[in-house]
Design a protein around this motif. Structure first.
Motif, mmCIF file in Angstrom:
data_model
loop_
_atom_site.group_PDB
_atom_site.id
_atom_site.type_symbol
_atom_site.label_atom_id
_atom_site.label_comp_id
_atom_site.label_asym_id
_atom_site.label_seq_id
_atom_site.Cartn_x
_atom_site.Cartn_y
_atom_site.Cartn_z
ATOM 1 N N PRO A 44 -21.351 -88.082 -34.373
ATOM 2 C CA PRO A 44 -19.941 -87.789 -34.146
ATOM 3 C C PRO A 44 -19.002 -88.939 -34.529
ATOM 4 C CG PRO A 44 -20.961 -88.366 -32.088
ATOM 5 C CD PRO A 44 -22.054 -88.376 -33.133
ATOM 6 N N LYS A 45 -19.327 -89.668 -35.577
ATOM 7 C CA LYS A 45 -18.523 -90.815 -35.998
ATOM 8 C C LYS A 45 -17.051 -90.462 -36.229
ATOM 9 C CE LYS A 45 -19.762 -94.655 -36.799
ATOM 10 N NZ LYS A 45 -19.772 -95.807 -35.883
ATOM 11 N N PRO A 46 -16.719 -89.315 -36.872
ATOM 12 C CA PRO A 46 -15.286 -88.980 -37.011
ATOM 13 C C PRO A 46 -14.579 -88.843 -35.659
ATOM 14 C CG PRO A 46 -16.585 -87.662 -38.524
ATOM 15 C CD PRO A 46 -17.559 -88.365 -37.608
ATOM 16 N N LEU A 47 -15.295 -88.352 -34.657
ATOM 17 C CA LEU A 47 -14.733 -88.250 -33.315
ATOM 18 C C LEU A 47 -14.411 -89.635 -32.764
ATOM 19 C CD1 LEU A 47 -14.086 -86.388 -30.836
ATOM 20 C CD2 LEU A 47 -16.424 -86.870 -30.087
ATOM 21 N N TYR A 48 -15.291 -90.596 -33.031
ATOM 22 C CA TYR A 48 -15.055 -91.974 -32.585
ATOM 23 C C TYR A 48 -13.715 -92.483 -33.138
ATOM 24 C CZ TYR A 48 -15.343 -97.024 -32.295
ATOM 25 O OH TYR A 48 -15.058 -98.339 -32.052
ATOM 26 N N PHE A 51 -10.900 -90.910 -31.322
ATOM 27 C CA PHE A 51 -10.732 -91.566 -30.014
ATOM 28 C C PHE A 51 -9.997 -92.892 -30.178
ATOM 29 C CE2 PHE A 51 -13.570 -88.749 -27.671
ATOM 30 C CZ PHE A 51 -13.091 -88.866 -26.374
ATOM 31 N N GLN A 52 -10.370 -93.663 -31.201
ATOM 32 C CA GLN A 52 -9.706 -94.953 -31.440
ATOM 33 C C GLN A 52 -8.214 -94.755 -31.660
ATOM 34 O OE1 GLN A 52 -11.380 -97.583 -30.363
ATOM 35 N NE2 GLN A 52 -11.245 -98.729 -32.263
ATOM 36 N N ALA A 53 -7.850 -93.739 -32.441
ATOM 37 C CA ALA A 53 -6.450 -93.490 -32.757
ATOM 38 C C ALA A 53 -5.660 -93.001 -31.543
ATOM 39 C CB ALA A 53 -6.351 -92.472 -33.894
ATOM 40 N N GLU A 54 -6.287 -92.152 -30.729
ATOM 41 C CA GLU A 54 -5.557 -91.520 -29.632
ATOM 42 C C GLU A 54 -5.747 -92.196 -28.277
ATOM 43 O OE1 GLU A 54 -6.173 -87.264 -29.560
ATOM 44 O OE2 GLU A 54 -6.052 -87.152 -31.756
ATOM 45 N N GLY A 56 -7.304 -95.621 -27.911
ATOM 46 C CA GLY A 56 -7.764 -96.996 -28.071
ATOM 47 C C GLY A 56 -7.562 -97.799 -26.793
ATOM 48 N N GLY A 57 -8.578 -98.522 -26.376
ATOM 49 C CA GLY A 57 -8.495 -99.324 -25.157
ATOM 50 C C GLY A 57 -8.768 -98.558 -23.877
ATOM 51 N N GLU A 58 -8.933 -97.227 -23.961
ATOM 52 C CA GLU A 58 -9.163 -96.422 -22.765
ATOM 53 C C GLU A 58 -10.605 -95.932 -22.654
ATOM 54 O OE1 GLU A 58 -6.424 -93.139 -22.599
ATOM 55 O OE2 GLU A 58 -4.727 -94.387 -23.172
ATOM 56 N N PHE A 59 -11.450 -96.283 -23.615
ATOM 57 C CA PHE A 59 -12.812 -95.756 -23.600
ATOM 58 C C PHE A 59 -13.807 -96.780 -24.131
ATOM 59 C CE2 PHE A 59 -11.692 -95.204 -27.970
ATOM 60 C CZ PHE A 59 -12.872 -95.209 -28.677
ATOM 61 N N GLN A 60 -15.059 -96.562 -23.765
ATOM 62 C CA GLN A 60 -16.181 -97.295 -24.350
ATOM 63 C C GLN A 60 -17.141 -96.260 -24.901
ATOM 64 O OE1 GLN A 60 -17.624 -99.766 -21.142
ATOM 65 N NE2 GLN A 60 -16.334 -101.453 -21.779
ATOM 66 N N TRP A 61 -17.741 -96.543 -26.039
ATOM 67 C CA TRP A 61 -18.577 -95.608 -26.786
ATOM 68 C C TRP A 61 -19.963 -96.206 -26.902
ATOM 69 C CZ3 TRP A 61 -17.029 -91.093 -29.486
ATOM 70 C CH2 TRP A 61 -17.888 -90.618 -30.474
ATOM 71 N N GLU A 62 -20.975 -95.485 -26.450
ATOM 72 C CA GLU A 62 -22.355 -95.989 -26.520
ATOM 73 C C GLU A 62 -23.296 -94.880 -26.971
ATOM 74 O OE1 GLU A 62 -25.919 -97.650 -23.639
ATOM 75 O OE2 GLU A 62 -23.960 -97.214 -22.777
ATOM 76 N N TYR A 63 -23.980 -95.128 -28.086
ATOM 77 C CA TYR A 63 -25.002 -94.179 -28.531
ATOM 78 C C TYR A 63 -26.192 -94.283 -27.597
ATOM 79 C CZ TYR A 63 -22.687 -93.167 -32.959
ATOM 80 O OH TYR A 63 -21.804 -92.746 -33.924
ATOM 81 N N VAL A 64 -26.617 -93.148 -27.031
ATOM 82 C CA VAL A 64 -27.791 -93.082 -26.169
ATOM 83 C C VAL A 64 -28.976 -92.581 -26.984
ATOM 84 C CG1 VAL A 64 -28.751 -92.016 -24.080
ATOM 85 C CG2 VAL A 64 -26.336 -92.663 -24.155
#
Length: 83
Positions: A44-48, A51-54, A56-64
């Motif tokens: 889901p890289k495009p989703l990342y 998220f950065q654009a909308e 940014g600074g409100e989330f952390q992203w970790e591949y499980v």
């Protein structure tokens, strides 16, 4: 250490046009410290980047889990830096 609450969103059976609205809607309901576990059939890289654009600074992203058939990504809601 306690694991923060987590909501699982499996979008593998959801129509592609409905996936991002579902994911962002779920994320918007999370309180800081909560997370969603996204289950997807591709990276889901495009989703990342969205998220950065909308959010940014409100989330952390970790591949499980990173494919080849299933991707699982933990998206944590973090408090904004400057409220």
């Amino acid at each position: 250490m306690t694991t923060p609450p987590q909501t699982t969103v499996d979008v593998r059976t959801i129509a592609p046009r409905d996936r991002h609205p579902l994911i962002f809607g779920t994320f918007s309901k999370l309180a800081p410290g909560e997370a969603l576990l996204l289950v997807n059939d591709h990276d889901p890289k495009p989703l990342y980047y969205q998220f950065q654009a909308e959010h940014g600074g409100e989330f952390q992203w970790e591949y499980v889990e990173s494919g080849p058939d299933v991707w699982r990504v933990r998206i944590d809601r973090v408090a904004p830096c400057c409220t």
